[in-house]
Design a protein around this motif. Structure first.
Motif, short mmCIF file in Angstrom:
data_model
loop_
_atom_site.label_atom_id
_atom_site.label_comp_id
_atom_site.label_asym_id
_atom_site.label_seq_id
_atom_site.Cartn_x
_atom_site.Cartn_y
_atom_site.Cartn_z
N GLN A 284 0.85 -1.19 0.02
CA GLN A 284 -0.07 -0.15 -0.14
C GLN A 284 0.81 1.28 0.06
OE1 GLN A 284 -2.99 0.17 2.85
NE2 GLN A 284 -3.24 -2.07 3.04
N TYR A 285 1.93 1.12 0.48
CA TYR A 285 2.84 2.28 0.65
C TYR A 285 3.71 2.30 -0.20
CZ TYR A 285 1.32 3.83 5.47
OH TYR A 285 0.57 4.26 6.55
N GLY A 286 3.77 1.38 -1.11
CA GLY A 286 4.92 1.38 -2.03
C GLY A 286 6.26 1.06 -1.47
N ALA A 287 6.67 0.69 -0.38
CA ALA A 287 7.85 0.29 -0.08
C ALA A 287 8.72 -0.62 -0.63
CB ALA A 287 7.99 -0.06 1.64
N THR A 288 9.74 -0.42 -0.88
CA THR A 288 10.58 -1.37 -1.73
C THR A 288 11.72 -1.88 -1.33
OG1 THR A 288 11.70 0.16 -2.93
CG2 THR A 288 9.62 -0.36 -3.93
#
Length: 201
Positions: free
Chosen positions: A131-135
Motif C-alpha cells: 500500500q505504501y509502495g515500500a521497496t
C-alpha cells in the motif's frame, strides 16, 4: 568472466538497486492507517496517537546490512522527536518463510537487545508495505497529523557511516513539516535490501 556481470546485477538488486516505480503513495497522498502487532504483543495504529504532530513510518528488518547500520540512527530519531510530537513506527515487511531471521520471536530479541524506543511491528500477510509502495529496508515515509505523505525515501545520505552524513533528509523533512513548509526534497532514493516475499507456487 561472462558470469561476473550477472553476479554484479544480482547483488545490486539484492542490496542497492534503484527504487522502482510502484503503485504506492506519493507526496501529497493520504495514507491508510494500519493496526499491526508489535514485539510487546500489543496492537498499534496511528489512530492511537490523537495528539501526534506527525508520523515517521520506517519499513525495516532484522537482517538487511543496511537496516542494521541504521538501527541506532532510527532509535535516536525516535527518541529525539517523540518529545516534539512525532511518533516513529517501525514495520518489518519481510515474510519469515522467505527470511527465517525475521520471525516475530527474533524481532522480539532484536528489540530487547537494541533497546528500541519505538513499536517494532510485523506486517503479517505483507498487506501494508505494498500500500505504501515500500521497496527496500530501510524505507521511510513521513506523514503529517492528517496522514498526508510529506516525504519518502532515505534517512540520510550515508548508509555506511553515520559520522560522515552531510544531508539528514528525514530530519530536514520533519523540520520543514514542523515549520509549516513542504519538505525539499520530498523524495529521495531508498537504499537498502529488497523486501523478501514467499515464492509463488
Amino acid at each position: 568472466m561472462k558470469f561476473l556481470p550477472l553476479l554484479i546485477l544480482f547483488f545490486s538488486s539484492l542490496f542497492l538497486g534503484e527504487t522502482t516505480e510502484s503503485n504506492g503513495y506519493q507526496p501529497g497522498d493520504k495514507a491508510t492507517d494500519f493496526k499491526l502487532k508489535s514485539v510487546d504483543g500489543k496492537m498499534y495504529s496511528m489512530a492511537d496517537y490523537k495528539d501526534a504532530k506527525g508520523f515517521i513510518v520506517v519499513f525495516t528488518c532484522n537482517t538487511c546490512p543496511f537496516a542494521i547500520k541504521y538501527e541506532d540512527r532510527i532509535n535516536a530519531i525516535a527518541k529525539k522527536y517523540k518529545s516534539k510530537g512525532y511518533v516513529l513506527l517501525a514495520i518489518n515487511p519481510n515474510d519469515p518463510e522467505a527470511q527465517p531471521a525475521d520471525t516475530f520471536e527474533l524481532m522480539q530479541e532484536k528489540a530487547k537487545v537494541k533497546g528500541f524506543f519505538f513499536p517494532y511491528l510485523v506486517d503479517e500477510g505483507q498487506k501494508i508495505y505494498p500500500q505504501y509502495g515500500a521497496t527496500k529496508t530501510p524505507h521511510v515515509f513521513l506523514l503529517d497529523k492528517n496522514l498526508i505523505v510529506k516525504y519518502i525515501g532515505s534517512i540520510d545520505d550515508n548508509s555506511d557511516d553515520a559520522s560522515a552524513v552531510k544531508e539528514k533528509y528525514l530530519e530536514n523533512a520533519i523540520r520543514a513539516l514542523d515549520n509549516g513548509t513542504e519538505p525539499s526534497p520530498a523524495t529521495t532514493k531508498a537504499i537498502g535490501c529488497s523486501i523478501k516475499t514467499k515464492k509463488k507456487a
